[in-house]
Design a protein around this motif. Structure first.
Motif, mmCIF file in Angstrom:
data_model
loop_
_atom_site.group_PDB
_atom_site.id
_atom_site.type_symbol
_atom_site.label_atom_id
_atom_site.label_comp_id
_atom_site.label_asym_id
_atom_site.label_seq_id
_atom_site.Cartn_x
_atom_site.Cartn_y
_atom_site.Cartn_z
ATOM 1 N N GLY A 1 10.652 4.384 2.195
ATOM 2 C CA GLY A 1 9.661 3.330 2.439
ATOM 3 C C GLY A 1 10.193 2.282 3.391
ATOM 4 N N TRP A 2 9.488 1.163 3.447
ATOM 5 C CA TRP A 2 9.854 0.102 4.373
ATOM 6 C C TRP A 2 11.185 -0.538 3.991
ATOM 7 N N ASN B 1 10.385 2.249 8.580
ATOM 8 C CA ASN B 1 9.944 3.087 7.462
ATOM 9 C C ASN B 1 10.942 4.227 7.301
ATOM 10 N N THR C 1 12.441 7.490 5.796
ATOM 11 C CA THR C 1 11.906 8.689 5.146
ATOM 12 C C THR C 1 13.002 9.648 4.688
ATOM 13 N N ASP D 1 5.815 -1.675 -0.015
ATOM 14 C CA ASP D 1 4.953 -0.784 0.762
ATOM 15 C C ASP D 1 3.726 -1.512 1.308
ATOM 16 N N SER E 1 0.647 -1.092 5.449
ATOM 17 C CA SER E 1 0.251 0.176 4.856
ATOM 18 C C SER E 1 -0.184 1.152 5.933
ATOM 19 N N ASP E 2 -0.379 2.402 5.531
ATOM 20 C CA ASP E 2 -0.699 3.464 6.481
ATOM 21 C C ASP E 2 -2.075 3.246 7.111
ATOM 22 N N SER F 1 2.086 2.892 9.519
ATOM 23 C CA SER F 1 3.357 3.148 8.850
ATOM 24 C C SER F 1 4.235 4.120 9.621
ATOM 25 N N SER G 1 7.706 1.542 13.996
ATOM 26 C CA SER G 1 8.777 0.631 13.602
ATOM 27 C C SER G 1 8.535 -0.695 14.314
#
Length: 873
Positions: free
Chosen positions: A124-125, A176, A178, A206, A210-211, A226, A229
């Protein structure tokens, strides 16, 4: 983000972690465990956050460093847990220097590539904060160091050097993560060195970015925000003092804004106690703390400003990048709701028209934020200007405000936040052709006026440009005057994210695939049809595991339907109000024209008045529904510079949600007053519904907002009499409701034809006030009709009279039981109403009984007092 000891306040040195994070670090230090944060912790609350990952390193220090806020930075000296470096360690330190924190007193120096690696407990962030200060000593000249910093495949810094600058610098990034580990690589340039004084890698919530769906950024990308960067360029506490990191909910620092204000005396600081700030559903103190929302910059000469006067913040930016601009608002200056309307500009383009914070945020002193993407391919200029100005066309206080401002740089096409080179050596120039193509397409889209579009573009179906496809006629609509009012908090499940993205036309919200909507309606089952129009059918459907929606599927064979569909898109793309039906999303796959709306569980108002054998609606509830519809129309007429005329006001276009809240619907015939700027009317072919048509509009074909007022007058009579506006089955003199009812009104016998279920349940004075409002609406000439603001005032007054009557009856009954009855005075009608464009004077109000003046905030009349001075707002 850079800052020298006496430099710009936005490049802050502190970026500290929140108090909960500090406590966490101290506990781990005391317990002597590994300094990476465990993934175990209490669930995050809406107003607090415990980071799953928290790494604080004082690079080159021989021992851990404890800051004044109790945060502990661990030493990386003599430890290979984080650092992978094959060269000889070189450490530079000084006992003291002109720096804000002791973490700047030592530095780790690298003559070859060095990599710090951190194990991630949760994807996540994450914040990455890098601290630099050219410490002198050990023969190292850090002032001339030149190096690059790369986090995994993201370039944070490219050939970075302090050069002639001798102050300290802090760079802040939001990435973000991953993977299970995060690496940060320092790569010196040829014949040079790299260095770092301190480093932070800390989880962020998050919700921060958000996405999809949490903000109104005008983008056309499939993967959402999301996937990008960010680097913090500006974070300003507008109108207030610097907010240090220990006072922020996420350890951020908010700088003062005065040095960016042009001219400085254009605005005036205002503030309230932070404790009065409230956060509505979908918002959180994690977005920005109360200390940001509790201060603001308002117009320097509020309520007496000129029409072109505004407050401007000028921000220097690198125009080769795109930016996310986040604006924070909370109405801390108004004394009542719906009294403040103002415009917001980003990059010299109108971003929000007629922002009404009490509507979108739900209350005064209520936190609200809005995101915009400013795209490099659309000719971003520096300095970037953010401006606010009053909406002089609307009534109310002539003022504007801004509480907070953030500007975040977005990585470019080669995943770099500094320079044109990516981690693999490729340059951004390789993708410029595609970016230019995107810019060309967007130039013809709805964001020409905004200059704010996205970085990425989803490939459309091959036939998306067919003459009758949704997109082909959608792209050119409403360039330059879009109101960003849709919800920030709509969410999509992971399964639906592939088809959820922002439309190229602002305001359309979520993208649905045709297959999703086909499944939602059970393959367009005829039993799911809940409405039919010239455009096609309206279906009820279920999305996202049970959420009910109304799905309007356009008929491509109907030219009239296409035109109405297009008009509805134009209107809904720039409208957002509690009393207007909301647009959720759309589908333009395979030439389809489909819109998805919020589902109104109780259907059309008309069904509850007659013809459907539904339960009886009491008079008070009918009044509240009329008031809601009037508010929606009032917003249409006054919420934008030229106003919007609905042109099809009727009880079937007033929909009721599960709580019987009224919302105006069906904007297929609506007209934008901007079509005839400078004129008092719109010359147009007569359209509408028989029985509701304004006779002056019918004769002259000149449409004004008073045409809506006439139609609303017919609606009021439908509510009172519970019968259709036109009923050919009745005797000739009764066919037209407006004519028939006004005949009885002039005889003073209107109570003879009202809905029988209301007899004995309606206060005579309330009905009288209501009937007077209807009569004024139905005046033959538009100039003699009230504005919707005036109508709203009188409906509120009629409701107040009804409530006072009900209260009086209850008191009488109680007193009778107690054998001590003392008759309450009957509520008197207002001596003067603003149906004649007059407000009730304070002396006249004083004569009204106390039962009328009392206002219950839950009764629907809590806003009554503010309407006493609307005067055509």
């Amino acid at each position: 983000m850079e800052k020298k000891p006496k430099g710009p306040p936005l490049d802050v040195h502190l970026s500290l972690i929140s108090s909960s994070m500090a406590i966490f670090a101290v506990l781990f230090c005391v317990l002597m465990v590994v300094p990476s944060v465990s993934s175990v912790g209490a669930p995050a609350k809406s107003d607090s956050f415990t980071p799953p990952d928290s790494y604080l390193l004082d690079c080159g220090s021989s021992q851990q460093t404890t800051l004044s806020d109790k945060r502990v930075f661990l030493s990386d000296q003599n430890s290979r847990e984080y650092l992978n470096y094959e060269g000889k360690d070189l450490v530079v330190s000084v006992p003291k220097a002109d720096v804000p924190l002791p973490i700047y007193l030592s530095a780790k120096v690298f003559s070859s590539e060095a990599t710090y690696t951190f194990r991630m407990n949760k994807a996540g962030w994450h914040w990455i904060r890098l601290h630099f200060f050219p410490v002198s000593g050990n023969g190292a000249n850090l002032q001339q160091s030149k190096f690059s910093v790369i986090s995994d495949s993201l370039v944070l810094l490219h050939e970075f050097s302090l050069g002639k600058e001798s102050g300290w610098v802090m760079k802040e990034y939001l990435v973000n993560v991953t993977n299970q580990q995060l690496s940060i690589k320092f790569n010196p340039a040829k014949d040079s060195t790299a260095f770092i004084n301190a480093m932070e890698v800390v989880s962020a919530p998050d919700m921060l970015i958000s996405d999809v769906g949490n903000s109104l950024v005008p983008v056309a990308q499939t993967s959402g925000l999301s996937q990008n960067s960010y680097q913090t360029v500006y974070r300003l506490n507008v109108g207030g003092p610097k907010v240090e990191s220990q006072s922020d909910t996420l350890g951020r620092t908010w700088a003062e804004d005065r040095q960016y204000l042009k001219p400085e005396n254009a605005g005036r600081n205002v503030s309230v106690e932070p404790k009065v700030i409230v956060y509505p559903d979908g918002n959180s103190p994690l977005i920005a703390p109360p200390s940001v929302y509790s201060s603001a910059m308002e117009m320097g000469d509020a309520n007496t400003v000129g029409p072109n006067f505004n407050v401007t913040w000028s921000l220097d930016i690198d125009t080769s990048y795109s930016y996310l601009v986040r604006l924070h608002f909370a109405d801390i200056v108004s004394k009542s709701l719906n009294d403040l309307y103002f415009n917001v500009y980003v990059g010299g383009k109108k971003a929000i028209s007629g922002l009404d914070l009490s509507t979108v945020a739900g209350d005064l002193a209520s936190a609200y934020y809005k995101d915009f993407i400013v795209n490099s391919s659309m000719g971003v200029s520096s300095p970037l200007k953010v401006q606010i100005s009053p909406m002089n066309e609307a009534a109310g206080t002539k003022n504007a405000l801004l509480n907070g401002l953030e500007v975040l740089k977005i990585n470019n096409s080669v995943n770099s936040l500094d320079g044109e080179f990516g981690a693999d050596g490729k340059t951004a120039g390789a993708s410029r052709g595609s970016v230019a193509a995107v810019g060309f397409v967007m130039m013809f889209g709805a964001f020409v006026g905004l200059g704010a579009v996205a970085v990425k573009w989803q490939k459309r179906p091959q036939d998306w440009q067919k003459s009758k496809s949704f997109s082909s006629w959608l792209l050119p609509l409403h360039a330059g005057d879009t109101s960003f009012m849709s919800s920030k908090s709509s969410k999509t499940s992971l399964g639906s994210r592939k088809s959820a993205f922002y439309s190229s036309t602002m305001g359309l919200g979520r993208y649905f695939s045709f297959a999703e909507l086909q499944e939602a309606t059970k393959n367009w089952d005829a039993s799911a049809i809940i409405g039919v129009g010239g455009f096609g059918n309206v279906y009820i459907g279920e999305i996202d595991n049970g959420t009910k929606v109304a799905i309007k599927r356009g008929n491509p064979q109907s030219e009239q339907g296409i035109n109405e569909f297009q008009t509805e898109i134009q209107m809904l793309s720039k409208l957002r109000h509690r009393h207007l039906v909301s647009l959720i999303g759309y589908c333009d796959e395979n030439s389809e024209m489909i819109l998805v709306y919020e589902f109104m569980a109780n259907g059309p108002f008309r069904d509850h008045l007659y013809g459907k054998n539904l339960p009886f609606l009491p008079w008070k509830q009918r009044l509240e529904i009329c008031i809601g519809a009037a508010r929606g129309l009032h917003y249409l007429h006054t919420g934008s510079a030229q106003g919007i005329i609905h042109r099809d006001v009727k009880t079937t276009n007033i929909l009721l949600d599960e709580n019987f809240v009224a919302k105006m619907a069906d904007f297929g015939l609506s007209k934008d007053g901007s079509d005839v700027e400078g004129q008092a009317y719109v010359s147009t072919a007569v359209k509408g519904s028989f029985g509701y048509l304004d006779p002056e509009y019918f004769r002259k074909q000149q449409l004004t907002d008073k045409s809506d007022v006439y139609s609303f007058g017919v609606v009021l009579l439908e509510v009172l009499c519970a019968r259709a506006a036109i009923n050919p089955a009745l005797p000739r003199e009764q066919v037209n409701l407006a004519e028939w009812a006004m005949q009885w009104k002039r005889k003073g016998l209107l109570e003879k034809i009202i809905d029988p279920t209301l007899v004995g349940n309606i206060d005579p004075e309330s009905m009288k006030k209501f009937a007077e409002a209807a009569e004024k609406c139905l005046a033959e000439y538009g100039v003699d009709r009230p504005t919707m603001g005036d109508v709203l005032w009188n409906l509120e007054y009629a409701l107040q009279l009804q409530e006072a009557s009900l209260k009086g009856k209850t008191e009488d009954d109680n007193l009778a039981v107690a054998s001590a009855a003392s008759p309450s005075p009957a509520p008197a009608p207002a001596p003067s109403t603003n149906l004649d464009n007059k407000s009730v004077s304070s002396s006249e109000q004083a004569k009204q009984p106390s039962e009328v003046q009392a206002i219950d905030e839950h009764s629907g009349t809590a806003m009554f007092k503010q309407f006493a001075e609307l005067n055509g707002r």
